[in-house]
Scaffold this motif. Structure first.
Motif, PDB file in Angstrom:
ATOM      1  N   LEU A  32       0.807  -1.222   0.000  1.00 58.94           N
ATOM      2  CA  LEU A  32       0.000   0.000   0.000  1.00 58.94           C
ATOM      3  C   LEU A  32       0.841   1.272   0.000  1.00 58.94           C
ATOM      4  CD1 LEU A  32      -2.760  -1.082   2.550  1.00 58.94           C
ATOM      5  CD2 LEU A  32      -3.126  -0.559   0.135  1.00 58.94           C
ATOM      6  N   SER A  33       2.123   1.160   0.331  1.00 56.82           N
ATOM      7  CA  SER A  33       2.961   2.364   0.396  1.00 56.82           C
ATOM      8  C   SER A  33       3.721   2.635  -0.894  1.00 56.82           C
ATOM      9  CB  SER A  33       3.946   2.259   1.567  1.00 56.82           C
ATOM     10  OG  SER A  33       4.786   1.137   1.419  1.00 56.82           O
ATOM     11  N   VAL A  34       3.605   1.747  -1.886  1.00 56.32           N
ATOM     12  CA  VAL A  34       4.312   1.959  -3.157  1.00 56.32           C
ATOM     13  C   VAL A  34       3.721   3.121  -3.965  1.00 56.32           C
ATOM     14  CG1 VAL A  34       4.892   0.905  -5.380  1.00 56.32           C
ATOM     15  CG2 VAL A  34       5.154  -0.402  -3.257  1.00 56.32           C
ATOM     16  N   PRO A  35       2.381   3.271  -4.087  1.00 60.02           N
ATOM     17  CA  PRO A  35       1.849   4.388  -4.865  1.00 60.02           C
ATOM     18  C   PRO A  35       2.292   5.775  -4.379  1.00 60.02           C
ATOM     19  CG  PRO A  35       0.151   2.737  -4.569  1.00 60.02           C
ATOM     20  CD  PRO A  35       1.301   2.320  -3.706  1.00 60.02           C
ATOM     21  N   PRO A  36       2.280   6.073  -3.048  1.00 63.75           N
ATOM     22  CA  PRO A  36       2.780   7.387  -2.639  1.00 63.75           C
ATOM     23  C   PRO A  36       4.241   7.611  -3.011  1.00 63.75           C
ATOM     24  CG  PRO A  36       1.523   6.389  -0.856  1.00 63.75           C
ATOM     25  CD  PRO A  36       1.709   5.333  -1.909  1.00 63.75           C
ATOM     26  N   LEU A  37       5.055   6.539  -2.986  1.00 66.32           N
ATOM     27  CA  LEU A  37       6.454   6.697  -3.352  1.00 66.32           C
ATOM     28  C   LEU A  37       6.596   7.010  -4.840  1.00 66.32           C
ATOM     29  CD1 LEU A  37       9.117   6.530  -1.819  1.00 66.32           C
ATOM     30  CD2 LEU A  37       9.338   4.164  -2.588  1.00 66.32           C
ATOM     31  N   LEU A  38       5.784   6.391  -5.674  1.00 64.85           N
ATOM     32  CA  LEU A  38       5.772   6.716  -7.100  1.00 64.85           C
ATOM     33  C   LEU A  38       5.283   8.140  -7.327  1.00 64.85           C
ATOM     34  CD1 LEU A  38       6.095   5.885 -10.058  1.00 64.85           C
ATOM     35  CD2 LEU A  38       3.812   4.866  -9.949  1.00 64.85           C
ATOM     36  N   ALA A  39       4.303   8.568  -6.532  1.00 63.07           N
ATOM     37  CA  ALA A  39       3.806   9.949  -6.641  1.00 63.07           C
ATOM     38  C   ALA A  39       4.905  10.951  -6.343  1.00 63.07           C
ATOM     39  CB  ALA A  39       2.631  10.137  -5.681  1.00 63.07           C
ATOM     40  N   ALA A  40       5.755  10.648  -5.363  1.00 60.95           N
ATOM     41  CA  ALA A  40       6.866  11.553  -5.039  1.00 60.95           C
ATOM     42  C   ALA A  40       7.797  11.706  -6.238  1.00 60.95           C
ATOM     43  CB  ALA A  40       7.630  11.013  -3.832  1.00 60.95           C
ATOM     44  N   ALA A  41       8.039  10.609  -6.959  1.00 59.09           N
ATOM     45  CA  ALA A  41       8.906  10.695  -8.140  1.00 59.09           C
ATOM     46  C   ALA A  41       8.275  11.549  -9.236  1.00 59.09           C
ATOM     47  CB  ALA A  41       9.195   9.286  -8.662  1.00 59.09           C
ATOM     48  N   LEU A  42       6.951  11.437  -9.403  1.00 57.02           N
ATOM     49  CA  LEU A  42       6.271  12.224 -10.445  1.00 57.02           C
ATOM     50  C   LEU A  42       6.268  13.715 -10.134  1.00 57.02           C
ATOM     51  CD1 LEU A  42       3.218   9.933 -11.289  1.00 57.02           C
ATOM     52  CD2 LEU A  42       5.225  10.388 -12.700  1.00 57.02           C
ATOM     53  N   GLU A  43       6.361  14.071  -8.862  1.00 58.38           N
ATOM     54  CA  GLU A  43       6.392  15.492  -8.505  1.00 58.38           C
ATOM     55  C   GLU A  43       7.624  16.184  -9.092  1.00 58.38           C
ATOM     56  OE1 GLU A  43       4.304  17.491  -7.226  1.00 58.38           O
ATOM     57  OE2 GLU A  43       2.769  16.088  -6.550  1.00 58.38           O
ATOM     58  N   ILE A  44       8.699  15.447  -9.297  1.00 61.41           N
ATOM     59  CA  ILE A  44       9.899  16.034  -9.913  1.00 61.41           C
ATOM     60  C   ILE A  44       9.574  16.529 -11.312  1.00 61.41           C
ATOM     61  CG2 ILE A  44      12.267  15.576 -10.642  1.00 61.41           C
ATOM     62  CD1 ILE A  44      12.402  13.449  -8.428  1.00 61.41           C
ATOM     63  N   ALA A  45       8.813  15.726 -12.081  1.00 60.28           N
ATOM     64  CA  ALA A  45       8.420  16.134 -13.438  1.00 60.28           C
ATOM     65  C   ALA A  45       7.545  17.377 -13.381  1.00 60.28           C
ATOM     66  CB  ALA A  45       7.690  14.990 -14.131  1.00 60.28           C
ATOM     67  N   PHE A  46       6.650  17.460 -12.407  1.00 59.84           N
ATOM     68  CA  PHE A  46       5.786  18.634 -12.276  1.00 59.84           C
ATOM     69  C   PHE A  46       6.609  19.894 -12.043  1.00 59.84           C
ATOM     70  CE2 PHE A  46       3.687  21.521  -9.235  1.00 59.84           C
ATOM     71  CZ  PHE A  46       2.626  21.961 -10.016  1.00 59.84           C
TER      72      PHE A  46
END
Length: 437
Positions: free
Chosen positions: A172-186
């Protein structure tokens, strides 16, 4: 539209498994409600200062700061096990939400009015941005719910992941970690692709000196303009409805499926459908306004649809089975369809009352109303007994917001260069003479 997608896609990824992730960390529903209160109160406390900062400093740096805060927040939520770490993560996400609540939309309106004049049509563009937001949230929630389920498919896959990371990572904690990586692109996109009109040069001291005056103007906005006050109170009512739906639905999904991972997947499907409904509602907002006769009546119709959805959710709260799930899913979709249809019309009414110098602040006041009411409703819902009552509370508040629009006034004209609206015309037909006068 690209900014909307890049900002909300990570949020959809992170939020879908969040409540179930906190439950797996050993937290009760009341404690989880407290975490969301920390998010809402932080966002509320910073809404006006950050809106003023955007109006004084510029839209681009404030949006980039929002992305950096969200990156940190998602990382803490993914890896944190202690209550204070999770609270800090939620507070940072609230700060990021406050920073992001107005700059992108204010940048869009500024750009349109710079190229096409103050009377340019805004509702269609706002609707497209809202639809892009809904599409990003739909995709993010679907992916955020599917990832934990896929990771848990293998035998003992979740246990191996937890053992390999000393309990820091579970499916359940993998999606928030992926979200953190996508914030770099933003952040990178915002810094490279959002040109804005040049602002008068100023020092850091002058920037912070200008914020209080802008904030004061934002607070006065609702007091001196009836139409703006209706928009703000409607945002508060929508916050109550959203807090009710978002807090209660994940647990209900997990109860229906019998496991947190499959519950997250079911909730992801519901959330995806809800955001699709929101996007459809936003896309249809211009048509709704034309059919209803005005933006004000379109808001009334949209909020009324949302109330019917909450009532349907309340009616199915104590029942189980496929039929109950079908009606509950329909109610869930109606809530988002109605709020999506009302949003662009509300915001066009707001932008035509507010000058560019206070536009982000006005959006922050709107978000402040939503966050505060959401926090209060979340506390109440988290401590009410399961059943219809929590859903009825959200329905009652949203109905109160809809009733504000039962008395209509003509839509306001655009603000002039000094930030004032032209006086509304009141026409009285007193007769028709034989000579045509």
């Amino acid at each position: 539209m690209t900014v909307c997608v890049l900002f909300w896609l990570p949020l959809g990824l992170a939020v879908t498994p969040l409540i179930l992730l906190f439950t797996e960390r050993g937290m009760s529903l009341a404690s989880i409600a407290g975490l969301f209160v920390a998010y809402s109160l932080t966002a509320a406390a910073l809404e006006l200062p950050t809106g003023g900062l955007s109006d004084v400093l510029g839209r681009r740096p404030v949006l980039a700061a929002a992305g950096l805060l969200n990156l940190t927040a998602f990382t803490l939520q993914s890896l944190g096990t202690a209550t204070w770490i999770l609270t800090l993560g939620m507070a940072l996400m609230g700060a990021g939400r406050a920073l992001s609540s107005g700059p992108a939309e204010a940048w869009y309106v500024d750009t349109v009015q710079t190229h096409s004049g103050p009377d340019s049509e805004l509702r269609t563009g706002l609707a497209r941005g809202s639809s892009a937001t809904s599409a990003a949230l739909a995709a993010g929630t679907l992916l955020g719910g599917a990832l934990p389920w896929l990771l848990a498919l293998g035998p003992d896959a979740g246990a191996r992941l937890s053992d390999a990371t000393s309990g820091l990572l579970i499916p359940l904690s993998v999606p928030p970690l992926l979200a953190a990586a996508l914030e770099i692109a933003f952040v990178l996109y915002v810094l490279t692709a959002l040109p804005e009109p040049p602002r008068p040069p100023g020092t850091l001291r002058s920037v912070f000196r200008g914020i209080p005056a802008t904030v004061t103007d934002g607070l006065r906005l609702g007091g001196r303009d009836v139409l703006v006050r209706r928009v703000l109170l409607s945002a508060a009512a929508a916050g109550s409805a959203l807090a009710t739906v978002e807090l209660l639905t994940p647990g209900r999904a997990a109860t229906f499926t019998g496991a947190p991972e499959s519950g997250a997947l079911l909730f992801a499907g519901l959330a995806c459908a809800g955001f699709v409904c929101s996007g459809v509602g936003s896309h249809l907002a211009p048509l709704t306004a034309r059919l209803a006769g005005s933006g004000e009546r379109a808001v009334l119709v949209g909020l009324g649809i949302g109330v019917s959805g909450l009532l349907l959710l309340s009616a199915t709260a104590m029942t189980a089975g496929p039929v109950s799930l079908t009606f509950a899913a329909a109610g869930y979709g109606l809530v988002y369809l109605g709020l999506g249809a009302a949003g662009p019309s509300e915001n066009e009414l707001l932008h035509r009352r507010v000058p560019s110098t206070g536009r982000a602040t006005a959006l922050s006041v709107q978000s402040l109303a939503l966050q505060l009411t959401g926090a209060l409703t979340g506390l109440a819902v988290g401590n009410l007994a399961p059943g219809p009552l929590p859903w009825l509370l959200g329905a009652a508040v949203l109905m109160a917001g809809a009733l504000l629009w039962t008395h209509h006034r003509s839509e306001p004209t655009a603000v002039d260069a000094g930030g004032r609206t032209a006086p509304e015309a009141h026409v009285i037909v007193v007769g028709h003479g034989a000579d045509g006068t």
